[in-house]
Design an enzyme around this catalytic site. Sequence first.
Site, PDB file in Angstrom:
ATOM      1  N   LYS A 187       0.839  -1.200   0.000  1.00  0.00           N
ATOM      2  CA  LYS A 187       0.000   0.000   0.000  1.00  0.00           C
ATOM      3  C   LYS A 187       0.872   1.247   0.000  1.00  0.00           C
ATOM      4  O   LYS A 187       0.684   2.160  -0.795  1.00  0.00           O
ATOM      5  CB  LYS A 187      -0.896  -0.039   1.242  1.00  0.00           C
ATOM      6  CG  LYS A 187      -1.794   1.142   1.415  1.00  0.00           C
ATOM      7  CD  LYS A 187      -2.657   0.942   2.656  1.00  0.00           C
ATOM      8  CE  LYS A 187      -3.247   2.255   3.111  1.00  0.00           C
ATOM      9  NZ  LYS A 187      -3.965   2.113   4.395  1.00  0.00           N
ATOM     10  N   GLU A 190      10.999  -4.633   3.649  1.00  0.00           N
ATOM     11  CA  GLU A 190      11.064  -6.052   3.277  1.00  0.00           C
ATOM     12  C   GLU A 190      10.556  -6.263   1.851  1.00  0.00           C
ATOM     13  O   GLU A 190      11.177  -6.958   1.042  1.00  0.00           O
ATOM     14  CB  GLU A 190      10.197  -6.893   4.235  1.00  0.00           C
ATOM     15  CG  GLU A 190      10.691  -6.933   5.667  1.00  0.00           C
ATOM     16  CD  GLU A 190      10.099  -5.829   6.531  1.00  0.00           C
ATOM     17  OE1 GLU A 190       9.754  -4.751   5.991  1.00  0.00           O
ATOM     18  OE2 GLU A 190       9.994  -6.030   7.750  1.00  0.00           O
ATOM     19  N   GLY A 238      -4.226  -1.942   6.139  1.00  0.00           N
ATOM     20  CA  GLY A 238      -3.473  -3.095   5.623  1.00  0.00           C
ATOM     21  C   GLY A 238      -4.086  -4.426   6.022  1.00  0.00           C
ATOM     22  O   GLY A 238      -4.325  -5.296   5.188  1.00  0.00           O
ATOM     23  N   ARG A 239      -4.369  -4.592   7.318  1.00  0.00           N
ATOM     24  CA  ARG A 239      -4.856  -5.902   7.774  1.00  0.00           C
ATOM     25  C   ARG A 239      -6.322  -6.131   7.418  1.00  0.00           C
ATOM     26  O   ARG A 239      -6.870  -7.190   7.709  1.00  0.00           O
ATOM     27  CB  ARG A 239      -4.611  -6.055   9.276  1.00  0.00           C
ATOM     28  CG  ARG A 239      -5.162  -4.937  10.131  1.00  0.00           C
ATOM     29  CD  ARG A 239      -4.614  -5.024  11.549  1.00  0.00           C
ATOM     30  NE  ARG A 239      -4.992  -3.884  12.380  1.00  0.00           N
ATOM     31  CZ  ARG A 239      -4.342  -2.726  12.396  1.00  0.00           C
ATOM     32  NH1 ARG A 239      -3.309  -2.521  11.601  1.00  0.00           N
ATOM     33  NH2 ARG A 239      -4.737  -1.753  13.194  1.00  0.00           N
ATOM     34  N   GLU A 247      -2.772  -6.568  16.254  1.00  0.00           N
ATOM     35  CA  GLU A 247      -2.341  -5.255  15.754  1.00  0.00           C
ATOM     36  C   GLU A 247      -3.462  -4.227  15.959  1.00  0.00           C
ATOM     37  O   GLU A 247      -3.205  -3.044  16.118  1.00  0.00           O
ATOM     38  CB  GLU A 247      -1.952  -5.349  14.269  1.00  0.00           C
ATOM     39  CG  GLU A 247      -1.016  -4.233  13.839  1.00  0.00           C
ATOM     40  CD  GLU A 247      -0.324  -4.508  12.511  1.00  0.00           C
ATOM     41  OE1 GLU A 247       0.912  -4.526  12.474  1.00  0.00           O
ATOM     42  OE2 GLU A 247      -1.026  -4.697  11.507  1.00  0.00           O
ATOM     43  N   HIS A 298      -2.552 -32.982  19.978  1.00  0.00           N
ATOM     44  CA  HIS A 298      -1.359 -33.727  20.382  1.00  0.00           C
ATOM     45  C   HIS A 298      -0.229 -32.776  20.746  1.00  0.00           C
ATOM     46  O   HIS A 298       0.926 -33.184  20.821  1.00  0.00           O
ATOM     47  CB  HIS A 298      -0.929 -34.657  19.248  1.00  0.00           C
ATOM     48  CG  HIS A 298      -1.988 -35.660  18.912  1.00  0.00           C
ATOM     49  ND1 HIS A 298      -1.979 -36.951  19.382  1.00  0.00           N
ATOM     50  CD2 HIS A 298      -3.130 -35.540  18.191  1.00  0.00           C
ATOM     51  CE1 HIS A 298      -3.050 -37.591  18.948  1.00  0.00           C
ATOM     52  NE2 HIS A 298      -3.764 -36.750  18.225  1.00  0.00           N
ATOM     53  N   LYS A 303      11.071  -0.325  13.683  1.00  0.00           N
ATOM     54  CA  LYS A 303      11.447  -0.042  12.284  1.00  0.00           C
ATOM     55  C   LYS A 303      12.503   1.053  12.235  1.00  0.00           C
ATOM     56  O   LYS A 303      13.490   0.965  11.522  1.00  0.00           O
ATOM     57  CB  LYS A 303      10.226   0.459  11.498  1.00  0.00           C
ATOM     58  CG  LYS A 303       9.313  -0.602  10.957  1.00  0.00           C
ATOM     59  CD  LYS A 303       8.366   0.059   9.947  1.00  0.00           C
ATOM     60  CE  LYS A 303       7.056  -0.661   9.847  1.00  0.00           C
ATOM     61  NZ  LYS A 303       6.049   0.068   9.074  1.00  0.00           N
TER      62      LYS A 303
HETATM   63  C1  G6Q Z   1      -1.569  -3.676   8.690  1.00  0.00           C
HETATM   64  C2  G6Q Z   1      -0.305  -3.011   8.823  1.00  0.00           C
HETATM   65  C3  G6Q Z   1       0.859  -3.736   8.190  1.00  0.00           C
HETATM   66  C4  G6Q Z   1       1.020  -3.499   6.711  1.00  0.00           C
HETATM   67  C5  G6Q Z   1       2.417  -3.938   6.315  1.00  0.00           C
HETATM   68  C6  G6Q Z   1       2.685  -3.773   4.849  1.00  0.00           C
HETATM   69  O1  G6Q Z   1      -2.617  -3.229   9.028  1.00  0.00           O
HETATM   70  O2  G6Q Z   1      -0.449  -1.713   8.391  1.00  0.00           O
HETATM   71  O3  G6Q Z   1       0.859  -5.119   8.428  1.00  0.00           O
HETATM   72  O4  G6Q Z   1       0.045  -4.162   5.984  1.00  0.00           O
HETATM   73  O5  G6Q Z   1       3.355  -3.219   7.061  1.00  0.00           O
HETATM   74  O6  G6Q Z   1       2.534  -2.447   4.473  1.00  0.00           O
HETATM   75  P1  G6Q Z   1       2.527  -2.020   2.975  1.00  0.00           P
HETATM   76  O7  G6Q Z   1       1.364  -2.664   2.296  1.00  0.00           O
HETATM   77  O8  G6Q Z   1       2.437  -0.530   2.961  1.00  0.00           O
HETATM   78  O9  G6Q Z   1       3.817  -2.526   2.381  1.00  0.00           O
END
Ligand code: G6Q
Length: 547
Positions: A206, A212, A267-268, A353, A385, A513
């Site tokens: 996003k 990463e 994001g989530r 989160e 188990h 971060k």
């Molecule tokens: C979710 C967070 C987080 C996010 C990642 C990836 O709600 O905001 O998990 O989705 O850090 O972010 P980008 O999509 O911006 O790379």
Amino acid sequence: MSSLPDTAAWRSLTAHYAELRSVHLRALFQDDSERVTRMTLREGGLRFDFSKHRATDETLAQLVGLAEERDVAGAIARMFAGERINVTEGRAVLHVALRNRSNRPIRVDGRNVVPMVSAALAKMRAFSDRLRAGEHKGHTGEAISDVVNLGIGGSDLGPRMVVEALAPFAKGGPRVHFVSNVDGADLARTLAPLDPARTLFIVASKSFTTQETLTNARSARAWLIERLKEDAAVAKHFVAVSSNADAVRSFGIDGANVFEMWDWVGGRYSLWSTIGLPIACAVGMDRFEELLGGAHRMDEHFRTSPLSENIPVVSALLGVWYAGFFGAASHAVLPYDHGLRLLPAWLQQLDMESNGKRVRADGEPVEGYTTGPIVWGGTGTDAQHSFFQLLHQGTRLVPVDFLAPIESHYPRGDHHPKLLANMIAQAEALMRGRTEAEARAELGAAGLDEDGIDALAPHKVFEGNRPSTAILFPQLDPETLGALLAFYEHRVFVQGVIWGINSFDQWGVELGKQLAKQVLEELEGGSAGDHDASTRGLIRAVLQGRK
Ligand code: G6Q
């Protein structure tokens, strides 16, 4: 906003808890033959049995009173109305708009976002149809056989889990892989068996600034160019999902290959958006729209049902009850469905989160209660188990969600009846337990003498009275999955409202971060900077130890 412990409903629940804490679920079932009927709620084909919870009609009425006092209905209305309820980021929260199959206008700042969503879905359909039909050709003219999603967190966990869950619907599509970790092993192992001429990368970010994902994207691009021998190959093998068009362009991905997303999608909460592109590639756009349809039905149930019959609300309130009064620090999610094996990981992010917060939305500290639980779990029967011992006989109360499909996609002998029998039996065992008299009788029947019985009986006693929700559904299809995931999203939201926190930001991920950037510079520069002695020691150990 008043503090939760100061509300009339909380005070009343405190008194009610004192009465109910020693009441056993066995007794609640014995005294009330209608309990299951009253405490089972249904939506579509999903059946939520809340009867194995340490709650009476009075408890539920009081919890609903709490939801009223915290204005849960108002909060639901504000979310669906596109208000900027994510107050610390000044954003609306409209994942529900992404799956609004009704065309009912949903506005952000007066602008109806539904047409934007429809246009994005149409673009996803056009792309995924062509890809699945073998019409999207790579740089050398070959059709795409493998799609690799490069994303992390919300840009990974949701689509990864859904693609896994809907594997039985993936016939005819490309293989879809997910690379999230900056650990080079993730990318290297995924790419090793792939043919670059037939591989398409989706860079899912996003913000398009995530370390990463961009590191993986650059390495994937280098891998592709090295093997296909031309920079121009990127155009046919890379697409992006992002709200940051400029950054995507500077990475070298053409504007035509960008799938848009918006700041009002967290994001989530984004698997329903263009972040779901790998899902559409894997199972086709029709199945993706069925997923949206199932979520929409749960949204409508959530938006319109009275609080006492509202499945996400009731489930959320029970979670608040256990966290607030029984000291439950965690919540276990236990799918008895191999396809749902990534559900705990997805839910962990969604819940922890969203609700892992110690400051309220109004900036005041949370005091006198706890917020989001530790979410964990695993699939049945494997988990039986592994960690079920603690669920049955540990010193902590862990509320559990059991989930299972009545029919399997893989009917094979008596596998599925055995799977279901285990789930049903575990829920019963957690609830009933085994009394000392029962334990002694069993040991006696097994031939033990009195001394043997005395020695073993204490270990064979299960106190029981351990709560669970059993969620049954006909089969794991896209619609059912959509409804299940939306259920969990709304459950998390309602809990956030009751606890007075903003479930839609995640400032807690920032500090690490920032420090990682500094440490990386030091690792690259060859000397440790201004840190505590332990951190400096770690940096030096890496500098000295590496070849
Ligand atoms: C979710 C967070 C987080 C996010 C990642 C990836 O709600 O905001 O998990 O989705 O850090 O972010 P980008 O999509 O911006 O790379």
